[in-house]
Design a protein around this motif. Structure first.
Motif, PDB file in Angstrom:
ATOM      1  N   MET A  21       0.821  -1.205   0.000  1.00 26.45           N
ATOM      2  CA  MET A  21       0.000   0.000   0.000  1.00 26.45           C
ATOM      3  C   MET A  21       0.860   1.263   0.000  1.00 26.45           C
ATOM      4  O   MET A  21       0.488   2.292  -0.563  1.00 26.45           O
ATOM      5  CB  MET A  21      -0.922  -0.019   1.219  1.00 26.45           C
ATOM      6  N   ALA A  22       2.042   1.178   0.623  1.00 25.66           N
ATOM      7  CA  ALA A  22       2.923   2.347   0.727  1.00 25.66           C
ATOM      8  C   ALA A  22       3.369   2.852  -0.632  1.00 25.66           C
ATOM      9  O   ALA A  22       3.607   4.052  -0.811  1.00 25.66           O
ATOM     10  CB  ALA A  22       4.147   2.008   1.574  1.00 25.66           C
ATOM     11  N   TYR A  23       3.504   1.949  -1.594  1.00 22.60           N
ATOM     12  CA  TYR A  23       3.983   2.386  -2.904  1.00 22.60           C
ATOM     13  C   TYR A  23       2.992   3.338  -3.565  1.00 22.60           C
ATOM     14  O   TYR A  23       3.375   4.274  -4.262  1.00 22.60           O
ATOM     15  CB  TYR A  23       4.238   1.162  -3.799  1.00 22.60           C
ATOM     16  N   ALA A  24       1.698   3.114  -3.339  1.00 16.15           N
ATOM     17  CA  ALA A  24       0.697   4.051  -3.850  1.00 16.15           C
ATOM     18  C   ALA A  24       0.720   5.355  -3.060  1.00 16.15           C
ATOM     19  O   ALA A  24       0.607   6.444  -3.626  1.00 16.15           O
ATOM     20  CB  ALA A  24      -0.688   3.422  -3.802  1.00 16.15           C
ATOM     21  N   VAL A  25       0.876   5.255  -1.753  1.00 15.27           N
ATOM     22  CA  VAL A  25       0.906   6.457  -0.909  1.00 15.27           C
ATOM     23  C   VAL A  25       2.047   7.383  -1.323  1.00 15.27           C
ATOM     24  O   VAL A  25       1.883   8.604  -1.431  1.00 15.27           O
ATOM     25  CB  VAL A  25       1.036   6.066   0.577  1.00 15.27           C
ATOM     26  N   ALA A  26       3.214   6.807  -1.560  1.00 14.90           N
ATOM     27  CA  ALA A  26       4.363   7.622  -1.965  1.00 14.90           C
ATOM     28  C   ALA A  26       4.244   8.082  -3.407  1.00 14.90           C
ATOM     29  O   ALA A  26       4.626   9.210  -3.745  1.00 14.90           O
ATOM     30  CB  ALA A  26       5.648   6.821  -1.777  1.00 14.90           C
ATOM     31  N   GLY A  27       3.698   7.237  -4.274  1.00 14.49           N
ATOM     32  CA  GLY A  27       3.653   7.566  -5.697  1.00 14.49           C
ATOM     33  C   GLY A  27       2.636   8.614  -6.056  1.00 14.49           C
ATOM     34  O   GLY A  27       2.815   9.338  -7.045  1.00 14.49           O
ATOM     35  N   LEU A  28       1.551   8.745  -5.289  1.00 15.73           N
ATOM     36  CA  LEU A  28       0.483   9.692  -5.615  1.00 15.73           C
ATOM     37  C   LEU A  28       0.549  10.973  -4.788  1.00 15.73           C
ATOM     38  O   LEU A  28      -0.382  11.778  -4.827  1.00 15.73           O
ATOM     39  CB  LEU A  28      -0.882   9.017  -5.410  1.00 15.73           C
ATOM     40  N   VAL A  29       1.649  11.180  -4.064  1.00 16.78           N
ATOM     41  CA  VAL A  29       1.763  12.358  -3.203  1.00 16.78           C
ATOM     42  C   VAL A  29       1.573  13.646  -4.009  1.00 16.78           C
ATOM     43  O   VAL A  29       2.023  13.756  -5.157  1.00 16.78           O
ATOM     44  CB  VAL A  29       3.135  12.366  -2.493  1.00 16.78           C
ATOM     45  N   ARG A  30       0.899  14.613  -3.390  1.00 20.01           N
ATOM     46  CA  ARG A  30       0.643  15.889  -4.079  1.00 20.01           C
ATOM     47  C   ARG A  30       1.537  17.018  -3.568  1.00 20.01           C
ATOM     48  O   ARG A  30       2.324  17.580  -4.308  1.00 20.01           O
ATOM     49  CB  ARG A  30      -0.835  16.257  -3.930  1.00 20.01           C
ATOM     50  N   ASP A  31       1.399  17.359  -2.293  1.00 22.06           N
ATOM     51  CA  ASP A  31       2.124  18.547  -1.824  1.00 22.06           C
ATOM     52  C   ASP A  31       2.707  18.392  -0.422  1.00 22.06           C
ATOM     53  O   ASP A  31       3.099  19.363   0.210  1.00 22.06           O
ATOM     54  CB  ASP A  31       1.217  19.788  -1.863  1.00 22.06           C
ATOM     55  N   PHE A  32       2.804  17.167   0.075  1.00 17.75           N
ATOM     56  CA  PHE A  32       3.340  16.954   1.421  1.00 17.75           C
ATOM     57  C   PHE A  32       4.857  17.061   1.397  1.00 17.75           C
ATOM     58  O   PHE A  32       5.523  16.439   0.570  1.00 17.75           O
ATOM     59  CB  PHE A  32       2.919  15.579   1.943  1.00 17.75           C
TER      60      PHE A  32
END
Length: 435
Positions: A300-311
């Motif tokens: 799941m982390a790979y999606a969290v990191a890959g779709l990051v916007r402005d964090f």
């Protein structure tokens, strides 16, 4: 627990597990051994990989001088991208192809070590980039043969990349992380010097430490190796074998050490005992997950990191949005362990106890909540964001996150319960906020 089948072998499943690791040297000051060890491996022209920040630290010059003192020719690459991409991997591979080293040294965190692995691979066996990338994203072709010798020298206490055959990157076209997994990628040696972590910001220690913690938790709760389908040939047995007696040993000790020392290592950079013990825990957990595999929190982390916007987290370069790997993993973990606990409640309770939770009186049906609460307690103690909402996601992103995670089948199939798209959607929804 001895070396025995602690679960009956399933029909058509494997009845054995394999133990692999790099040669490991651990101890304060051991970075000074680098030149001698490189020369002993037959290196003459060495490619020294690092990133721009580490290259400005005393440890970089210490490593370079050790190589030069051993009479070795050193070519330097410091353009490693933090959270590497397919493009940054290709840049590193071009450098390696042009300079033609006969050995590699990586000095840095997981991004540096992973980039060095990829450069070694593509310079040794040139191919279209997706050739070796894990299926179904890439072709998943096996690495044709051995690579050049590689000594990995970690400067963070987290990823365990120095002892695994895994390299991870962002595939820009898909806005998602994926990777390459092969025994051939595993570094020949790992020189693990706790002095290299002295200058790490507390935020980096926290995120990388929680990556360690989740490595151990996921490997310990993964599908047992005797539930994994037997390979067509023994030589094709995957690294993600599932939980096994060897990986269990490393997981238990890594969890105990993280429970005792992570908060201390984050809060006080001068606490040398805590920094050293968290680095040893990272090594143990790295060897464990390198032989068992992680599962859903990492997938799941790979999606969290890959779709990051402005964090943009403090303690990291702020040139572009970024969810550090360990942070991207741990924001999913409580949600996942609440879901997986019903398969092996005793293991989830043992893991919680290892971290320091009071499990007296806990029933099997309480296991998921007990472990989740202990992970959440540690997250709060070391300053992690409050779930996915804390790194910029909302309920509107849940479907996209599930779509991004589902291709990570190498990891998801190692989970003890099925990780379908509807399940992933629900897990991401439950990971939005924890307190």
């Amino acid at each position: 627990m001895g070396c025995c089948h602690y679960h009956p072998v399933g029909e058509g499943c494997d009845g054995a597990f394999t133990v692999d690791t790099s040669r490991v040297t651990f101890g304060r000051g051991c970075l000074a051994e680098l030149g001698d060890r490189a020369r002993a491996l037959g290196m003459k022209r060495v490619a020294l990989f690092s990133d721009a920040r580490v290259a400005r630290l005393p440890v970089f010059e210490k490593a370079r001088q050790s190589l030069l003192a051993a009479g070795l020719d050193v070519v330097v690459f410091t353009e490693v991208h933090i959270e590497p991409t397919d493009e940054s991997f290709l840049d590193a591979a071009r450098f390696a192809s042009e300079t033609k080293p006969d050995g590699y040294v990586s000095l840095g965190g997981g991004s540096v070590i992973d980039t060095c692995k990829a450069a070694n691979l593509y310079a040794t066996y040139p191919a279209d980039f997706l050739t070796y990338v894990n299926a179904p994203v890439g072709v998943g072709k096996p690495v044709p043969g051995p690579l050049k010798p590689h000594i990995a020298c970690p400067t963070t206490s987290g990823t365990g990349s120095e002892v695994t055959g895994i390299t991870i990157f962002d595939l820009l076209a898909m806005s998602a992380k994926t990777g390459i997994a092969s025994h051939a990628l595993r570094p020949t040696e790992a020189l693990i010097d706790p002095d290299c972590t002295t200058s790490l910001p507390s935020e980096v220690v926290a995120a990388s430490g929680l990556d360690v913690l989740s490595h151990a938790l996921e490997s310990y709760t993964a599908r047992p190796y005797v539930r994994r389908p037997a390979p067509a040939r023994p030589s094709l047995r995957p690294m993600s074998q599932g939980a096994n007696p060897w990986s269990d040993l490393g997981c238990r000790e890594a969890l105990r050490l993280m429970g005792l020392y992570l908060e201390r290592a984050v809060k006080d950079a001068s606490d040398s005992e805590a920094r050293e013990q968290t680095m040893w825990a990272a090594t143990l957990a790295g060897i464990a997950f390198g032989n068992a595999g992680v599962h859903a929190p990492h997938g799941m982390a790979y999606a969290v990191a890959g779709l990051v916007r402005d964090f943009r987290p403090s303690g990291y370069p702020d040139e572009e949005p970024l969810v550090p790997h360990g942070m991207a993993v741990i924001v999913n973990a409580p949600s996942v362990f609440r879901f997986t606990a019903e398969v092996s409640p005793e293991r989830h309770l043992e893991a919680a106890q290892g971290l320091g939770a009071d499990t007296r009186g806990a029933r099997p049906e309480d296991a998921g909540e007990v472990l989740a609460k202990e992970v959440i307690r540690i997250m709060r103690a070391v300053g992690m964001p409050n779930g996915l909402s804390g790194v910029g996601y909302t309920e509107a992103d849940v479907a996209a996150l599930a779509e991004g995670a589902f291709p990570q089948q190498r990891l998801l199939q190692n989970a003890p319960r099925e990780m379908s798209k509807p399940v992933l959607t629900d897990l991401f929804r439950q990971a939005m906020r924890y307190w």
